[in-house]
Each structure stands twice: as C-alpha cells, then as structure tokens.
Design an enzyme around this catalytic site. Structure first.
Site, PDB file in Angstrom:
ATOM      1  CG  ASP A  33      -2.214   0.734   0.975  1.00 25.93           C
ATOM      2  OD1 ASP A  33      -3.234   0.422   1.604  1.00 25.93           O
ATOM      3  OD2 ASP A  33      -2.191   1.652   0.124  1.00 25.93           O
TER       4      ASP A  33
HETATM    5  C1  GLC Z   1      -4.724   3.918   0.029  1.00 21.28           C
HETATM    6  C2  GLC Z   1      -5.567   2.727   0.334  1.00 21.28           C
HETATM    7  C3  GLC Z   1      -5.652   1.724  -0.775  1.00 21.28           C
HETATM    8  C4  GLC Z   1      -5.648   2.443  -2.103  1.00 21.28           C
HETATM    9  C5  GLC Z   1      -4.292   3.120  -2.250  1.00 21.28           C
HETATM   10  C6  GLC Z   1      -4.163   3.863  -3.578  1.00 21.28           C
HETATM   11  O1  GLC Z   1      -3.899   4.289   1.077  1.00 21.28           O
HETATM   12  O2  GLC Z   1      -5.278   2.048   1.549  1.00 21.28           O
HETATM   13  O3  GLC Z   1      -6.845   0.962  -0.584  1.00 21.28           O
HETATM   14  O4  GLC Z   1      -5.863   1.500  -3.148  1.00 21.28           O
HETATM   15  O5  GLC Z   1      -4.055   4.019  -1.187  1.00 21.28           O
HETATM   16  O6  GLC Z   1      -5.050   4.931  -3.625  1.00 21.28           O
END
Ligand code: GLC
Length: 753
Positions: free
Chosen positions: A235
């Site tokens: 993430d």
């Molecule tokens: C965020 C979220 C994830 C998302 C990513 C990209 O922090 O936790 O679910 O896909 O960033 O936006």
C-alpha cells in the site's frame, strides 16, 4: 515453434537489463510516469486506479486533490453490494467496471477489498463486504473473475488484517495463529486460488511484529501455500523493509521511490548482502509479466454511461435490506407522503478516501420520490451537521400528522465515516434520533430510510413502522430506494454484518483500537455473529437478516439435507406469499466436541433463489471445502477435525428452518509428547497400546493404571492429567528417545486402523 509466454518474454527482457534498470521497475511511480520503453523496447507503462465502487482516475498523476478525478459511474459501496449475496450480480459488476477501466486506459483496478469488519467502528467498513470471511471470499472471487474475464486486472486488498484506520500505518495487530488463518486470511484464500487476481496489495499494518509488506509468514502463505505467482504490491509508502519484502515475495512498491532513490537503495542492499540480484530479478520478472499481460489485454471501448447508471441502480436494488416492516410497505402511490431529512436533498451515497468517485449523474432522493408521488412534501427536520434545530423538528411534528406516511431519510454524515480514521460510536447524530423518536409519538406510519456505510444503533426501532437499509447506494441509489418503497422492486438484501444493540456488545469492544503501538485481537475467532451466537446475545438485527414483501419456507426435499462426502446441502424452498421475490438460503455449521470449548458457528454455504408466488424449487448448495476442517496450530495447516457437526439452514443465522447433524470420529488422534493421557485413553484401543508401550517402564505403567482407579481424585490427578512428557519426570527409565518411539508407533498404528 512454441509461442513464448509472457513469463518467458519477461525473463528474456530481464536478462537484457542492468541492475540499475531493474531497480527502477520495482516502483509503481516509474512504471506510470516515465517512458519505461527507454529502459527496454519491450516494456510499456501500466496504470492502476481505485476502487471498489467505481474508477477514481486522477486527471494528473499524484494530484494532491484525490477527488480531482474524471467522472465515472459511482456504484453502491461494497457494504451495500456485499448485502446482495448475489454471486452473478457481483461478477457482472466486475464486468461493468472493466468496461469503464478500458475506456479510461486503466489496466488494473485496486479492488476488491476483503478485510473483515472486526469492529463496527472501522472507518473503511463501507469498503468491505462482511464480518464473515466465507461470504467475503465468495463475492470477491466473482468480482475478480468478472473483471479479469473482461480484460482488466483486479488487485485484491489489503492483505491482511487492515481492520482499523487508527494508526493503520504502524499498528501491530496481535493475532493468534488459528484466528489469523480461520478469519483474516480465510477471506483471501478463494479469491487468490480461484480468482487469480493480477495483483495483491499488502496492508499497511504489522501482524505479530512484522509489517505485512515484508511479513514472511504472510507472504509464504500466499506464495508457497496458495501458489500465488502474480504481483504483490505494497500500500502507499508501506515498503518498510524492501529487502525482507522482496525475499518473502513482494514485487512492487506503491508508489515507490523515484528512479534515483530506488537505484541507490537496491545497490546498497545488494552491496551489504541484504539482497541478491536473483531475488531482484524474480520481483522484476513478475512486474514485467504483469505489464506485458496488461498491454495485451488493452482494448479501446466507449461504454454507455446511462446503461452503467442503470446497472448501478440494479446493484443498489439487489442490495437494499428491508430490516423491519409492520405492513406499511410497500406504499401505494396515492398516499400522501411527507419526506423529512437533509439527506433527502443532500444524499450520502459513497464513502470517503481512496474509493471516492466523481459520479456521472447523482440522483436526489426527493426528486426520485416525487416521480412516484409528485405531491410529496419536504421538511428538512434536522441539520446534517448535527447542530440542534428545534424549529426544524417542531415543523415536522406539527405538519407530520397531516400525511398518510412520513419517510425520514437518516444516516451518517460524510465526515464521520471515512478511510483514514475510525468512528467513535455507532449512533446516528442525536438530532436525527430525537426527531425520529418524537415523530413516532405523533405518527403511526413513520418509515426510516438509512444511508450509512456500516452499522448504527436504532433506539426507536420498536416505535417506527419500517426501516430500510440502503447503505451507501451509489449515484442511482435514490431511485433504487424509491422502487423498493413503492414495490416496483421486492427487496432481497441480507445483512452481511450484525447490528448489535450497543457497541459494547461487539466482541472487539474491549480491544479496539489498541494503544499507540499494538492492538490485541483478544476476541480470537469469535468475530461478529460467531460471538453473538455463542453467547445467545440479543441483537438489533442478526447476520443474514433481510425481509421481503413475500414469504418463503424451507423443507427437506426427501434427499439427505447434508451430504458430507460431496459437501452439499439439499432442501426445498417455496414462495408461499403473493409476490415474486428472492431469498437467500444460508447454511451454518457449529462443531461440538464434548469436554472442549466452543467452536465458532460459521457460514459454509449460501444461494440466492428467485421464485414466483407459489413456486417451489429443490436447491442443492455447494458447501465450503473447509466445512469439516479447522486450522491446526500443532501441524500449522488446515485439517479435518472430529466432532459433532450441527448444521442449521435458514434465511438468517437466527431464522432456522432445517437442522442436521454429522458426526465425524474416524480421524485418528495424532498424539505428541504433550498429549494428555486422559484424552488419549478415550480413543478406542489406545489404553492397550500404552500398556504395551510402557511395558519396559513400570512406573509409567503404574501411572497409566491409576487412570482406572476407583478413587476419581487419584484417577485424575495421578492419571488422566499426566502427559507423556510429565511421566518422563517421574520415571527415570522413560527418555526422550522412548517418548519419540512411543509417539511414532502409536501414530502409525492409529493411521493403519
Ligand atoms: C490507500 C488505500 C488503498 C488504495 C491506495 C491507492 O492508502 O489504503 O486501498 O488502493 O491508497 O489509492
């Protein structure tokens, strides 16, 4: 000549890259914002985009304003469509989203998210399917197969135990091994093995002291046990230990360092011996293979926005849950209706954070309702910001009595429920509860329509005529709700989470959200309904609950209700009402073992069936392959377990129409040095085997004989409570090698009988 697979091509490309070039391909930002073709002519960029309710396609990369996105269809929240329990609908949703992704040149959607709703306070509960891993896993598998079948990758997330937003980037989730596998990893297994997503995103948090992005046990389960070969991506900014992560199976960082930084970092890791070039190669090959597959799958499409808007309505209609109805619903169009609540003109239709979508065309509840009842009047009733508004409330109490029906649009305001932070309670704003309560004192036909991402308490539940749960219904949720209220649609949604009477009844209550460093999953496997059922604790509405405008019954069909060999359940469902409708047959099982603690009840099968009035259908449901299994913390794998399996089949976890019992006792007891003698001699023939085993160890033989003593205290304290290892401390002749031989011989004998 055999055509080269994308993996063959990827391996060939990697051979032609320098270490510096490979290092750059470990970062998403390089793939998405630089001309990777300069690194190698065979490479082409790819593009990822959120999310589970529609495409959040930034107008330019890394825009601080995450809401500055291109308009796209805003579908209902996963907490809504998770309540549809409709596999084919979720698969179709994946296909519709893929069409939109193709048009926006998105190669992989960062969805579905299958984290478990451990606490009702979870800020992203709106973005997750259920408190139950089986339901979440079944629906996520359909989503992935629908999307990838239409040529767009899916990214299953957040692996694993991202069950709170509080300190999500550092919190250490302390989870016992059996709970981790039976609850928090279980929701991922089928989507990984059968969905085969192009990507899997690791969660921000730690599990048992290791960040998910470099957690060897977690990634070994993924790579070794489940055989996942795709891209594992972090993430955002969550690659804490890149070397450990890559060694464990991580392959891509989101967004990852810039070209210069990642090059320096990888060179340093290799120079200091933390990482080997072959390990970098393996990660880069996976990323290149993914990029090649994405490039091959691209098609130029132009999707019909109105058709997608209408499909979003269908998803919402299938997801709406009729929680209570005293017969007031469905409404007749000739009725005089008063609509109350700011949410009727400023709808709450999606959650906050990375899943946020700029809707193509947002419907307004009051406008949609006036299409059915043009004379419907409106009073604000309360302020969405929660500020006390006595005059608004007074107007409703004064005017309400002049209408056949009053519909209050209530719910949780945007800012209370979002990614990034958790809720502090599960109440509706006080001004809304006060209004509803006061209104029921003067009106007998008050209908409450809810717009919330997750559970809420309903102190007025006994006093209102009906409650309809719309969750976050997406851009066309307003018309979907009106279609249900006036009977154009017969509601068929079923709760995918329990609505507890009070937050403190939830099993995670004492442990959530932990302290500044760690959160203990003290409730273990007893998450959600597993807890309430084990304690027979009353709730507002149980897991799997949802009413219809018609009625259904379940009977035995004449075939065995449970077939343990083929893992099926068979029953006869009948629509005994006056309207066509849909119902969800649910199969639960609880394993009972005398003298041992409770095992959690678990959902092991479900099917949504549509029947005309008076129609019957024999239904055979496929059961979870793990129906008769638990995760063994001795052998660290799933195993069939002996016990009495009590099956309950019905239309919610509490609305049971059929029961059946299956007794499993043929699995041999596998013993080990710490096995309890009392447990061992319950197994037929084991006492005699131990007598033979102890024939050269008279003291141990004496203790074994004591288990048969007529003095229960002696029989227990000097016999049954002993283990092979404790006998070693009273019998000098019994050595470790003897115990190993005894364990080996008895286990072999058990397996041979
Ligand atoms: C965020 C979220 C994830 C998302 C990513 C990209 O922090 O936790 O679910 O896909 O960033 O936006």
């Amino acid at each position: 000549m055999q055509t080269m697979t994308s993996k063959d091509i990827a391996k060939k490309i990697v051979l032609e890259l320098s270490l510096e070039q490979k290092a750059k391909l470990l970062s998403q930002v390089v793939w998405e914002t630089t001309d990777v073709g300069e690194l190698h002519p065979g490479l082409d960029k790819f593009l990822l985009a959120d999310g589970p309710s529609g495409i959040r396609r930034l107008k330019e990369y890394f825009d601080e304003d995450i809401y500055n996105t291109k308009p796209s269809t805003c579908y209902p929240s996963p907490s809504a469509y998770g309540s549809s329990w409709n596999r084919s609908l979720i698969r179709k949703l994946g296909q519709y989203l893929a069409l939109e992704a193709h048009q926006e040149e998105v190669d992989t959607m960062l969805a579905p998210a299958v984290n478990i709703k451990r606490s009702p306070l979870g800020g992203r509960n709106f973005e997750y399917y259920s408190e139950d891993p089986f339901l979440a896993g079944e629906l996520a598998t359909e989503f992935i197969q629908g999307m990838q079948g239409a040529g767009v990758g899916a990214c299953l997330k957040h692996y694993a135990a991202n069950n709170q937003e509080t300190r999500r980037m550092n919190i250490n989730a302390i989870i016992d091994e059996q709970t981790l596998h039976e609850i928090y990893l279980a929701a991922f297994e089928k989507p990984v093995k059968e969905g085969k997503p192009d990507m899997i995103m690791t969660a921000y948090n730690q599990i048992n002291g290791e960040y998910c992005a470099s957690n060897k046990e977690l990634l070994d389960t993924l790579r070794q046990s489940w055989g996942y070969e795709g891209v594992v991506v972090t993430d955002c900014f969550a690659a804490h230990d890149l070397a450990q992560g890559i060694k464990a199976g991580l392959s891509l960082q989101m967004p990852g360092e810039t070209e210069s930084r990642i090059t320096e970092r990888v060179q340093a890791l290799i120079a200091q011996g933390s990482l080997r070039k072959e390990q970098v190669d393996q990660a880069v090959i996976r990323n290149i293979e993914f990029a090649l597959r994405s490039a091959n799958n691209r098609v130029t499409t132009q999707y019909d926005r109105e058709a997608h808007h209408n499909f979003a309505r269908q998803v919402a209609e299938e997801s709406i849950v009729l929680l209570k109805n005293d017969g007031t619903l469905p409404l007749a169009q000739k009725e005089s209706v008063l609509v109350v609540g700011e949410l009727a003109v400023k709808p709450r239709f999606q959650g906050g954070g990375s899943s946020h979508v700029n809707p193509y065309r947002l419907e307004i509840p009051l406008e949609e309702l006036r299409r059915q009842v043009p004379s419907a009047d409106f009073l604000q009733g309360y302020a969405l910001d929660g500020q006390p508004t006595p005059t608004l409330q007074a107007a409703v109490l004064a005017e309400g009595i002049n209408y056949d029906t009053v519909i209050v649009y209530a719910g949780i305001p945007d800012l209370i429920e979002s990614e990034g932070y958790d809720r502090r309670n599960i109440q509706l704003p006080a001004v809304q509860n006060q209004l509803i309560d006061a209104l029921t004192e003067v009106h007998k036909h008050v209908i409450v329509v809810l717009a919330n991402g997750s559970v809420v308490e309903m102190p007025w539940i006994k006093k209102v005529a009906a409650v309809v749960e719309g969750y976050l219904g997406g851009e066309s949720g307003a018309s979907a709700m009106v279609n249900v209220l006036f009977g154009q649609v017969n509601p068929s949604g079923k709760l995918a989470e329990t609505f507890p009477l009070v937050l403190a009844d939830n099993p995670s209550y004492l442990y959530f959200p932990g302290n500044q460093d760690e959160v203990c999953y003290g409730e273990g496997r007893f998450v959600g309904y597993k807890h309430y059922e084990a304690l027979a604790k009353p709730v507002f509405f149980p897991f799997g609950h949802g009413l219809s405008y018609t009625q259904f019954t379940l009977q035995e069909s004449g075939k065995p209700v449970i077939d343990s060999q083929n893992l099926t359940a068979t029953c006869l469902i009948t629509n005994v009402g006056k309207l066509a409708g849909k119902e969800v047959i649910q199969v639960y099982v609880e394993r009972k073992v005398s003298g041992q603690s409770h095992e959690p009840k678990k959902l092991v099968g479900f099917e949504k069936i549509e029947l005309f009035e008076g129609e019957s259908q024999e239904v055979q449901l496929k059961l979870d392959p793990k129906t008769f299994m638990s995760y063994s913390t001795i052998d660290h794998e799933w195993e069939v377990m002996n016990g009495t399996y009590v099956f309950t089949i019905g239309f919610s976890v509490q609305d049971i129409h059929l029961t059946a019992e299956i007794i499993l006792s043929d699995k041999p007891m596998v013993i080990h040095a710490d096995s309890n003698i009392g447990d061992m001699i319950k197994v037929v023939g084991m006492y005699d085997q131990l007598k033979v085993a102890f024939s050269q160890h008279p003291i141990s033989l004496r203790f074994l004989a004591l288990t048969q003593d007529e003095d229960p205290l002696k029989a227990i304290s000097m016999g049954s409570l002993m283990t092979l290892n404790t006998l070693k401390r009273v019998d000098d002749t019994l050595l470790d090698c003897d115990i190993e031989a005894i364990v080996h011989d008895i286990n072999n004998h058990q397996r041979s009988v």
